[in-house]
Design a protein around this motif. Structure first.
Motif, PDB file in Angstrom:
ATOM      1  N   THR A   1     -57.396  62.295 -18.362  1.00  0.00           N
ATOM      2  CA  THR A   1     -57.349  62.203 -16.899  1.00  0.00           C
ATOM      3  C   THR A   1     -58.757  62.109 -16.334  1.00  0.00           C
TER       4      THR A   1
ATOM      5  N   TYR B   1     -60.980  58.756 -14.302  1.00  0.00           N
ATOM      6  CA  TYR B   1     -61.711  58.802 -13.033  1.00  0.00           C
ATOM      7  C   TYR B   1     -63.209  58.609 -13.240  1.00  0.00           C
TER       8      TYR B   1
ATOM      9  N   PHE C   1     -62.900  54.137  -8.235  1.00  0.00           N
ATOM     10  CA  PHE C   1     -62.765  55.473  -7.656  1.00  0.00           C
ATOM     11  C   PHE C   1     -63.709  55.668  -6.478  1.00  0.00           C
TER      12      PHE C   1
ATOM     13  N   ILE D   1     -51.913  62.201  -0.603  1.00  0.00           N
ATOM     14  CA  ILE D   1     -52.612  61.594  -1.745  1.00  0.00           C
ATOM     15  C   ILE D   1     -53.959  62.278  -1.942  1.00  0.00           C
TER      16      ILE D   1
ATOM     17  N   LYS E   1     -53.662  65.390  -3.903  1.00  0.00           N
ATOM     18  CA  LYS E   1     -53.479  65.169  -5.347  1.00  0.00           C
ATOM     19  C   LYS E   1     -54.809  64.828  -6.023  1.00  0.00           C
ATOM     20  N   ILE E   2     -55.621  64.026  -5.361  1.00  0.00           N
ATOM     21  CA  ILE E   2     -56.948  63.719  -5.912  1.00  0.00           C
ATOM     22  C   ILE E   2     -57.829  64.963  -5.892  1.00  0.00           C
TER      23      ILE E   2
ATOM     24  N   ASN F   1     -48.474  66.150 -11.120  1.00  0.00           N
ATOM     25  CA  ASN F   1     -49.302  65.326 -10.244  1.00  0.00           C
ATOM     26  C   ASN F   1     -49.275  63.897 -10.794  1.00  0.00           C
TER      27      ASN F   1
ATOM     28  N   TYR G   1     -51.068  61.454 -10.317  1.00  0.00           N
ATOM     29  CA  TYR G   1     -52.394  60.920 -10.613  1.00  0.00           C
ATOM     30  C   TYR G   1     -52.983  61.551 -11.884  1.00  0.00           C
TER      31      TYR G   1
ATOM     32  N   PRO H   1     -52.839  58.321 -14.935  1.00  0.00           N
ATOM     33  CA  PRO H   1     -54.079  58.213 -14.146  1.00  0.00           C
ATOM     34  C   PRO H   1     -54.620  56.805 -14.007  1.00  0.00           C
TER      35      PRO H   1
ATOM     36  N   ARG I   1     -52.214  54.622 -11.675  1.00  0.00           N
ATOM     37  CA  ARG I   1     -52.207  55.141 -10.310  1.00  0.00           C
ATOM     38  C   ARG I   1     -53.554  54.902  -9.621  1.00  0.00           C
ATOM     39  N   LEU I   2     -54.650  55.140 -10.356  1.00  0.00           N
ATOM     40  CA  LEU I   2     -55.975  54.934  -9.771  1.00  0.00           C
ATOM     41  C   LEU I   2     -56.187  53.473  -9.419  1.00  0.00           C
TER      42      LEU I   2
ATOM     43  N   LEU J   1     -54.166  52.613  -6.339  1.00  0.00           N
ATOM     44  CA  LEU J   1     -54.747  53.230  -5.145  1.00  0.00           C
ATOM     45  C   LEU J   1     -56.044  52.559  -4.736  1.00  0.00           C
TER      46      LEU J   1
END
Length: 415
Positions: A353, A357, A366, A379, A382-383, A396, A398, A402, A405-406, A409
């Protein structure tokens, strides 16, 4: 060379993961000896803790001592780039658990944890260096040199490698692998910042948060600013090694020049005194062939280190100590355990995870999310949980997915 002693568990290293692991084992009446090659206090980076660390400290009965020690309070992370400012409040997060933590000078912090572990009955041998390990017997044997240079051997039922950047078992057992992350270098120092309350108010600077700055002309270059409770702060710059070739070889001169290139930092540091030690660390991202065997496991940086950008190092170290000791306690109680399924795979949930990021930070995805001006509150919570260290909470989304979803987003934030 004769075997001086037999012990259920040997822990290599008395840093945060070693002290947490030793304290947890002691609670379960499992004797261990901690072998630490240096003396404490000693300098280390990784000075901005995450709230998830507090949960680990509670399990090790170390939280109260840390809470009373007078370290700098921390409740979030702030980000600045080309005049943009945003922050994440760790108390406003998706995952339950502590929402505040501390920013610490690692010398006194690590010593505090080790001292508290000793008060709980843990034996720590300082200036004892592990020179060889034989893991072939059912109970592995470690060759050690003590504080006066005398060699001896110690037999363990199990070895936990908490040696951090020393990476003792990966090095001695040929377990090291190159990281799939790009190699980077960090240049850092401590500064007496002389930031007055009026200057902090004028510049909207919050000592209760770590501040991450993005270089105004190069988004792959970033700074950390970590304030401590004694008027000193840690400042560092991270980039690829070739970036620093354009700067003076003298570390303090280079850091003064680099901090002057970021407008907000330049104003904050107008009266700063660069009178403390400085240093560099490079090629720190690391990996291993595997994290555990039948009679050993690597904790924290000894197994894998990603990048300092989100202060994940100590969090991963402490979480690995929790997971490894949970597995080891079950094994010592006669239960059948699978170190891959019970330790390595659960640990890698959080590591992967954070990795997603970190990669997203450097490729810009990111950063698009962080600096997006119209963030959806749910959101953002969650971040915020991930940035607070709760990278193992698979409820979660995210965390559970990960990368996908990242990317989704980031695409929304950049459109």
């Amino acid at each position: 060379m004769s075997i001086r002693q037999k012990v259920p568990v040997v822990i290599i290293g008395a840093g945060p993961s070693g002290s947490v692991a030793a304290a947890i084992l002691k609670q379960h009446d499992i004797d261990c000896i901690v072998l630490e090659r240096s003396t404490f206090p000693r300098f280390s980076i990784g000075e901005s803790l995450l709230p998830a660390c507090m949960e680990s400290l509670k399990k090790a009965n170390l939280f109260d001592a840390v809470n009373k020690a007078g370290f700098q309070f921390k409740n979030g992370a702030a980000f600045r780039y080309q005049g943009k400012y945003t922050y994440f409040d760790f108390t406003d997060k998706y995952t339950p658990g502590e929402g505040t933590t501390f920013q610490v000078q690692r010398g006194p912090f690590d010593k505090l944890l080790a001292d508290e572990a000793q008060k709980q009955g843990v034996e720590i041998r300082y200036q004892h260096t592990v020179t060889a390990v034989d893991i072939e017997p059912k109970q592995p044997v470690l060759s050690v040199i003590d504080e006066v240079g005398k060699p001896y051997q110690i037999q363990a039922g199990f070895i936990l490698d908490a040696s951090g950047y020393g990476r003792v078992l990966p090095r001695l057992l040929d377990l090291e692998l190159p990281s799939d992350l790009s190699q980077r270098k960090a240049l850092f120092t401590h500064v007496t910042d002389n930031i007055t309350d009026s200057l902090a108010s004028e510049l909207n600077y919050d000592r209760d948060k770590i501040t991450i700055y993005v270089h105004p002309d190069n988004q792959t270059v970033w700074y950390w600013l970590i304030p401590f409770s004694n008027g000193v702060c840690s400042v560092g710059v991270v980039s690829t090694p070739d970036f620093f070739e354009a700067y003076p070889d003298d570390e303090i001169t280079a850091l003064k020049q680099l901090t002057s290139e970021e407008p907000h930092l330049k104003q904050l540091f107008k009266d700063a005194d660069f009178c403390h030690m400085s240093g560099t660390i490079g090629g720190y991202s690391a990996n291993v062939k595997h994290l555990a065997g039948s009679n050993y496991a690597m904790l924290g940086n000894a197994g894998e280190f990603l990048d300092p950008v989100f202060s994940s190092g100590v969090t991963i170290a402490m979480k690995s100590a929790e997971l490894a000791t949970d597995t080891l306690i079950r094994q010592f109680n006669g239960e059948a355990v699978d170190w891959q399924k019970d330790y390595s795979e659960p640990l890698m949930v959080g590591v992967d995870t954070f990795r997603a990021y970190v990669e997203g930070w450097y490729d810009g995805r990111f950063q698009n999310v962080v600096f997006f001006e119209n963030a959806h509150p749910e959101i953002k919570k969650k971040i915020s949980s991930i940035l607070a260290g709760y990278a193992w909470d698979i409820s979660n989304p995210y965390v559970a997915n990960p990368q996908k979803r990242l990317s989704t987003l980031a695409e929304i934030c950049s459109s």
